[in-house]
Design a protein around this motif. Sequence first.
Motif, PDB file in Angstrom:
ATOM      1  N   THR A  57       0.839  -1.174   0.174  1.00  0.00           N
ATOM      2  CA  THR A  57      -0.127  -0.076  -0.081  1.00  0.00           C
ATOM      3  C   THR A  57       0.649   1.324   0.158  1.00  0.00           C
ATOM      4  N   SER A  58       0.270   2.056  -0.019  1.00  0.00           N
ATOM      5  CA  SER A  58       1.402   3.555  -0.112  1.00  0.00           C
ATOM      6  C   SER A  58       1.747   3.751   1.434  1.00  0.00           C
ATOM      7  N   ASP A  67       0.724   8.784  -1.508  1.00  0.00           N
ATOM      8  CA  ASP A  67      -0.312   8.376  -2.092  1.00  0.00           C
ATOM      9  C   ASP A  67      -0.416   8.491  -3.806  1.00  0.00           C
ATOM     10  N   ASN A  70      -0.655   5.052  -5.548  1.00  0.00           N
ATOM     11  CA  ASN A  70      -2.109   4.244  -5.297  1.00  0.00           C
ATOM     12  C   ASN A  70      -2.533   3.637  -6.821  1.00  0.00           C
ATOM     13  N   LYS A  74      -2.640  -0.135  -8.033  1.00  0.00           N
ATOM     14  CA  LYS A  74      -4.065  -0.900  -8.239  1.00  0.00           C
ATOM     15  C   LYS A  74      -4.045  -1.310  -9.598  1.00  0.00           C
ATOM     16  N   ASP A  77      -1.191  -4.502  -9.853  1.00  0.00           N
ATOM     17  CA  ASP A  77      -1.085  -5.133  -8.579  1.00  0.00           C
ATOM     18  C   ASP A  77      -0.287  -6.464  -8.685  1.00  0.00           C
TER      19      ASP A  77
END
Length: 408
Positions: A57-58, A67, A70, A74, A77
Motif C-alpha cells: 500500500t502507499s 499516495d 495508489n 491498483k 497489482d
Amino acid sequence: MKIAIIGAGAAGIIAAITAKRLNKNLQIDLFDANKSIGKKILASGNGRCNISNTTITSKNYLGENPDFVNFALKEFDFKAFEKFCKSIGLLLDIKPSGKVYPLSNEAKSVVNLLELALKELNINLYLETFIKDIEKIEDKFVIKTQELEYKNYDKVLISNGLGAAPQLNANETGLAFASKFGHSFNPTYPSLVGLQTENTYNGKLQGVKKECNVSLFINGNLEQEIFGDVLFTSYGVSGFAILDISQLAALNLSQYQDVKIAINFFPKINRNDLADQIQSLFKNLPTQKAVDILTGMVSNKIAPVLLDICKIDINTKASDINAKQIKAIAFQLNQWKLKIIDTQGFGHAEASGGGVRTAEVDNKTYESKLCKGLFFAGEVLDIVGNRGGFNLQFAWASGYLVGKYFGK
C-alpha cells in the motif's frame, strides 16, 4: 512512432515490453550506461532478487506524496505482476512474509528472461551508452551522447534512477534532464543504508549482532519503532532493523533534524524484571567480576562497554555492585541511545529518496505535466519504498503504466 527510454532497469524494461506488445509498429530504443540490462535487479536481495511483495500500500512508501503510487499499484497489482512474469517464463516463490523471489532463487534468471523478451520484440538496446543531454526541437526529442545524436523521438521516458549504488553507474542525470524541462525536485538522500553514530566506542562493539527493538527519535519525539537485527560496525550500526529505520532517519538527517535511536536489547523483558534478573545473577555469584557475569546475557564485547557507560570499574566484583548501579545497567540495556550523524552514503544504499516532484507528473500516465511527451518512472521520482520488494514493485508498476500509454 519513435520512443526513447533512458535506463534499462525494471521500470524501463517493463515499459518497453508492455508498449511493444500492445503496438508492434513502435520503434523503441532502450539506452543504458552499463554493459548489460537490469544491474540493480541483479543486486537486489543479495543476488536472490526480492522482486516484489504481495502486500503493498502507499504506507510502504516515503515521499512528498506517498499516495501518488495508489493508481499504479491498483492498475498493476501483484496478480498483474505475476501474470507478466509468467508471460516471460518466470515463476515466483512467494514467502509467508509477503516477499516474492524468482523460483530459481537467482536474480540472473530474471534478467535473462527480460532480455530474451526484449530481443523477441525487436526492441533496440543501446548498452554502454551514457546519455549526456536531451533536447526538444519543436515536437521531437533529440537524445545526445558525447559523440552521437539520436533524433526524432516522439516520446521519452526517463527511468535511469538516482544516485544509490554508483558502482553500478547510478547517477542523478535524470534530475538534470527533468530540470531542463522545468521540473523541480526534492533533495535526494541515501535510503536503506547503514547509519553513522556520534559514538562508535572506538570499534569495540564491531561485529556484535542481536535481534533488538529500535526506536527512532526526531527532535526528541518518538517517530518509529522496528524489531529486527542490529549489527554494530566500525562506523555505527547496520542490520535489517537499521536499514528499515534508516529511511525516516536519513530523510530527517537531510533536513538537518536531530536524529537519535534507542536500542532495546531485551524488548520482551521490562526494565524492572531485567534489573531483578541481573541482581539475582550477581547475588548467586558474588565473588566473580560483574563484567564476566554479564557475558551470560550479552556479548562479551558489550559487557565492558556497558560497565564503562554506567561508570563502573571493569574489575568490580558482583558483590560490590549496588542497587542503583544495577538499575543503571538495566536502563542502558533497555534504552541504549545513539545520536545519528550521517548515513553510509549512496555507495552503500539500496535505494535513493527524494527526486522529481510527483505533483508535476500525471499519476495515471506518468507523463510530465510541464512537457508533453516526457515521462518519468521508478526511482527518479520522489517515491522510495520500504525494504522487501516495494521499490521494485513501484518500478514495475510505474513502468507498466507508461508502456500501456505508449502502446495505445
